[in-house]
Design a protein around this motif. Sequence first.
Motif, PDB file in Angstrom:
ATOM      1  N   ALA A  33       0.435  -1.249   0.073  1.00 40.12           N
ATOM      2  CA  ALA A  33       0.257   0.019  -0.536  1.00 40.12           C
ATOM      3  C   ALA A  33       0.928   1.115   0.181  1.00 40.12           C
ATOM      4  O   ALA A  33       0.614   2.348  -0.948  1.00 40.12           O
ATOM      5  CB  ALA A  33      -1.031   0.119   1.087  1.00 40.12           C
ATOM      6  N   GLU A  36       2.119   1.909  -3.181  1.00 36.01           N
ATOM      7  CA  GLU A  36       1.543   2.067  -4.710  1.00 36.01           C
ATOM      8  C   GLU A  36       1.110   3.371  -4.054  1.00 36.01           C
ATOM      9  O   GLU A  36       0.703   4.595  -5.233  1.00 36.01           O
ATOM     10  CB  GLU A  36       0.343   1.414  -4.260  1.00 36.01           C
ATOM     11  N   SER A  37       1.063   4.011  -2.623  1.00 34.72           N
ATOM     12  CA  SER A  37       1.063   5.595  -2.436  1.00 34.72           C
ATOM     13  C   SER A  37       2.084   6.390  -3.095  1.00 34.72           C
ATOM     14  O   SER A  37       1.764   7.623  -3.710  1.00 34.72           O
ATOM     15  CB  SER A  37       0.821   5.618  -1.590  1.00 34.72           C
ATOM     16  N   LYS A  38       2.953   5.551  -2.847  1.00 31.25           N
ATOM     17  CA  LYS A  38       4.242   6.325  -3.732  1.00 31.25           C
ATOM     18  C   LYS A  38       4.254   6.811  -5.153  1.00 31.25           C
ATOM     19  O   LYS A  38       4.823   7.741  -5.966  1.00 31.25           O
ATOM     20  CB  LYS A  38       5.717   5.706  -2.994  1.00 31.25           C
ATOM     21  N   VAL A  40       1.258   6.771  -7.017  1.00 39.21           N
ATOM     22  CA  VAL A  40       0.617   7.774  -7.100  1.00 39.21           C
ATOM     23  C   VAL A  40       0.890   9.090  -6.834  1.00 39.21           C
ATOM     24  O   VAL A  40       0.964  10.266  -6.779  1.00 39.21           O
ATOM     25  CB  VAL A  40      -0.897   7.894  -6.018  1.00 39.21           C
ATOM     26  N   ARG A  41       1.606   9.448  -5.527  1.00 40.00           N
ATOM     27  CA  ARG A  41       2.196  10.409  -5.158  1.00 40.00           C
ATOM     28  C   ARG A  41       3.593  11.333  -5.607  1.00 40.00           C
ATOM     29  O   ARG A  41       3.302  12.318  -6.637  1.00 40.00           O
ATOM     30  CB  ARG A  41       3.252  11.007  -4.062  1.00 40.00           C
ATOM     31  N   LYS A 123      -5.164   6.181  -8.403  1.00 39.52           N
ATOM     32  CA  LYS A 123      -5.692   6.541  -6.414  1.00 39.52           C
ATOM     33  C   LYS A 123      -7.034   5.376  -6.038  1.00 39.52           C
ATOM     34  O   LYS A 123      -6.728   5.195  -4.856  1.00 39.52           O
ATOM     35  CB  LYS A 123      -6.365   7.809  -6.794  1.00 39.52           C
ATOM     36  N   ALA A 126      -4.685   2.624  -5.276  1.00 41.78           N
ATOM     37  CA  ALA A 126      -4.106   2.050  -4.241  1.00 41.78           C
ATOM     38  C   ALA A 126      -5.477   2.098  -3.078  1.00 41.78           C
ATOM     39  O   ALA A 126      -5.083   1.793  -1.712  1.00 41.78           O
ATOM     40  CB  ALA A 126      -3.340   3.957  -4.530  1.00 41.78           C
ATOM     41  N   VAL A 127      -6.011   2.876  -3.260  1.00 43.45           N
ATOM     42  CA  VAL A 127      -6.995   2.936  -1.928  1.00 43.45           C
ATOM     43  C   VAL A 127      -7.440   1.008  -1.610  1.00 43.45           C
ATOM     44  O   VAL A 127      -7.687   0.508  -0.458  1.00 43.45           O
ATOM     45  CB  VAL A 127      -8.714   3.302  -2.325  1.00 43.45           C
ATOM     46  N   TRP A 130      -5.353  -0.382   0.307  1.00 47.65           N
ATOM     47  CA  TRP A 130      -5.246   0.080   1.821  1.00 47.65           C
ATOM     48  C   TRP A 130      -5.947  -0.709   2.577  1.00 47.65           C
ATOM     49  O   TRP A 130      -5.992  -0.520   3.838  1.00 47.65           O
ATOM     50  CB  TRP A 130      -5.602   1.712   1.556  1.00 47.65           C
TER      51      TRP A 130
END
Length: 443
Positions: A33, A36-38, A40-41, A123, A126-127, A130
């Motif tokens: 998670a 994936e967040s990195k 997206v960012r 996004k 990624a959700v 999470w």
Amino acid sequence: MDALLLSRLQFAAATFFHFLFVPLTLGLSVLIAIMESKYVRTGDEDYRRMARFWGKIFLINFAIGVVTGITLEFQFGTNWAQYSRYVGDIFGSLLAIEATAAFFLESTFIAVWALGWNRLSAKAHAVTIWLVAIASNLSAVWILIANSWMQRPVGYVIRNGRAELDDFVAVVTNSYAIHQFVHTISAAYILTGFFVMGVSAYHLLRKQHTVFFGKSFRMALNMALIFSIIAVVQGHMNGAKVASAQPTKLAAMESFWETRQSAPQYLLVIPDEKNQRNHLEWGAIPGALSLLAYHSTEATVKGLKDFPEEDRPPVTLTFVSFRIMVGLGVLFLVLTLIGWFKRNRLEESPRFLRIMLYSIPLPYIASEAGWTLAEVGRQPWVVYGVMRTSDAVSPIAASQVMVSLAAFVVVYSLLGAAAFFLIARHARRGPEPAPVAIVERRD
């Protein structure tokens, strides 16, 4: 062997095998998670590739964990019917909440995540992971609350010949559960960190996908280092909780036979359980056991001889399990601290990388030792001070349990061999190729 011993062996075998997969599920879901967040960012394609690569291992691991977890719950009806009848009002409700509030959420969104790589936005995807990570760890919360109630029963009354739920809030806020959750989750995240670092070290030693596995190694190192520190600090706090809730377990952990004020802790002890003493006691640290247990070097620690023999746990196994867990926990902290200073020059540290590669099994051993300590150290009670294990077993023939135990060993051996083969094969294969634009930019 009677039905009791065989049922205990069967449950132990199923639990230990199941817990080979649980910690990696808990930790890897969170690490993926974060990856994936990195992505997206930052838009860095490496993080997406990392999530896909480690995600395939996660899916294999998750599938085997689910299969083996279901069989555990069946045993409460087949092998431990008396236990289920006596405490089912409490224990059953906690497992039901785990299934409805966590497992269904986890199972639903893991399918969405696995199938949604090219169907969902970055996004939204990624959700979903999470949600899987949150549900996985929430599932652990309810399982550990249930287990902690067995370790320190609260919020119940004995009515109509069985234990019935009296205070749900007291059960879910059980202080023993809080300590056990922090310790178990820390162990799971350490295991995940060492697993990812070990696989990454394998490729870095072969100078394959060095940028990719360098990033993976450093992310896993951060996780393992943080939770190695937490595990060591919280382990001291856990000692005090065990002393107050299960003093016999504390005495067995230290092979401590005689009640003493300012009780010392020894660096080297060889228990002699048969003669209720120790063959060897070396390296005494005055007052250390009193400090660990009661936060005072002057406190009195009760020895095993002050408890009836029938209320004592198996001393040697409890003692050895504790030493393995603590020794490896200290080693993990040392290795992650060394890794922190080498994190930006990993390829120049082949000796350290080999150590990390061969260290992959160690957190598994530490986790299994920790559960051995928790469960064996609680004996002879299935619910501490409330119900003995001997009273919890189903009235079935030993031959029936022998057959099911043999079947468990055979089936689990095949499942384990298949799972570890698939995980190892995927880990050795490495990630999918990087997009051409990324390759050209790095060349």
